[in-house]
Design an enzyme around this catalytic site. Structure first.
Site, mmCIF file in Angstrom:
data_model
loop_
_atom_site.group_PDB
_atom_site.id
_atom_site.type_symbol
_atom_site.label_atom_id
_atom_site.label_comp_id
_atom_site.label_asym_id
_atom_site.label_seq_id
_atom_site.Cartn_x
_atom_site.Cartn_y
_atom_site.Cartn_z
ATOM 1 N N GLN A 49 36.768 43.614 43.846
ATOM 2 C CA GLN A 49 36.416 44.548 44.923
ATOM 3 C C GLN A 49 37.476 45.630 45.093
ATOM 4 O O GLN A 49 37.265 46.611 45.801
ATOM 5 C CB GLN A 49 36.251 43.811 46.256
ATOM 6 C CG GLN A 49 35.031 42.912 46.324
ATOM 7 C CD GLN A 49 34.924 42.268 47.682
ATOM 8 O OE1 GLN A 49 35.654 41.324 47.993
ATOM 9 N NE2 GLN A 49 34.040 42.783 48.525
ATOM 10 N N GLU A 133 33.918 34.475 48.078
ATOM 11 C CA GLU A 133 34.896 35.178 47.231
ATOM 12 C C GLU A 133 34.861 34.643 45.793
ATOM 13 O O GLU A 133 34.984 35.414 44.839
ATOM 14 C CB GLU A 133 36.311 35.047 47.809
ATOM 15 C CG GLU A 133 36.487 35.606 49.218
ATOM 16 C CD GLU A 133 35.892 36.981 49.415
ATOM 17 O OE1 GLU A 133 35.930 37.814 48.486
ATOM 18 O OE2 GLU A 133 35.366 37.238 50.509
HETATM 19 ZN ZN LIG Z 1 32.040 40.042 49.454
#
Ligand SMILES: [Zn+2]
Length: 161
Positions: A49, A133
């Protein structure tokens, strides 16, 4: 800058973090990732991310920054059969919240930023966050975990806000 869906890096499986030949200094990486997560009011953030290709994520809360933690090469070694639905959000999908079914509790193993092997049991939101995650590192986003109807309802709700 958090990578936003549908950036293809969110669909990639991340490679192991190699402590013998690290792509980045793990201590610094943990610090930078926690800072970015707190800045964006997140409770979890995966390396991809941030555009970084490695198996690592952070979890924590800005109100208790000293408890923030990094998980390198995380894995699940046990989980409950029992599942529950909890609402999840994702920094790569701002404004969208959707209930996802996941185990209520897991036992996990990972390495900390020093490369030491750690083990712990997580339940409730920590468990959901850990699994969310870990999914990112496998190239799975929470959208992949719900029906298209449920997803459409969640995105419509976010547009009305
Ligand atoms: Zn996420």
């Amino acid at each position: 800058m958090i990578v936003q869906y549908p950036d293809p890096i969110l669909k990639e499986k991340m490679p192991e973090f190699d402590f013998n030949n690290p792509i980045l200094d793990p201590i610094q990486l943990e610090k930078d990732m926690l800072e970015a997560m707190y800045q964006h009011d997140g409770i979890g953030l995966a390396a991809n991310q941030m555009g970084i290709r490695t198996r690592m994520f952070v979890m924590g809360h800005k109100n208790l920054p000293e408890n923030g933690m990094a998980f390198f090469n995380p894995e699940i070694i046990a989980n409950t059969e029992e599942v529950e639905d909890l609402e999840e959000g994702c920094l790569s999908f701002p404004g969208i919240f959707v209930k996802i079914k996941r185990p209520t509790s897991i036992k996990a193993r990972w390495q900390n930023a020093k490369g030491e092997v750690m083990e712990s049991v997580f339940s409730d939101y920590e468990c959901k966050c850990f699994l969310h995650e870990l999914d990112h590192l496998e190239g799975i986003v929470f959208r992949d975990r719900v029906s298209s109807l449920k997803w459409t309802l969640a995105t419509n709700k976010s547009k009305r806000k």
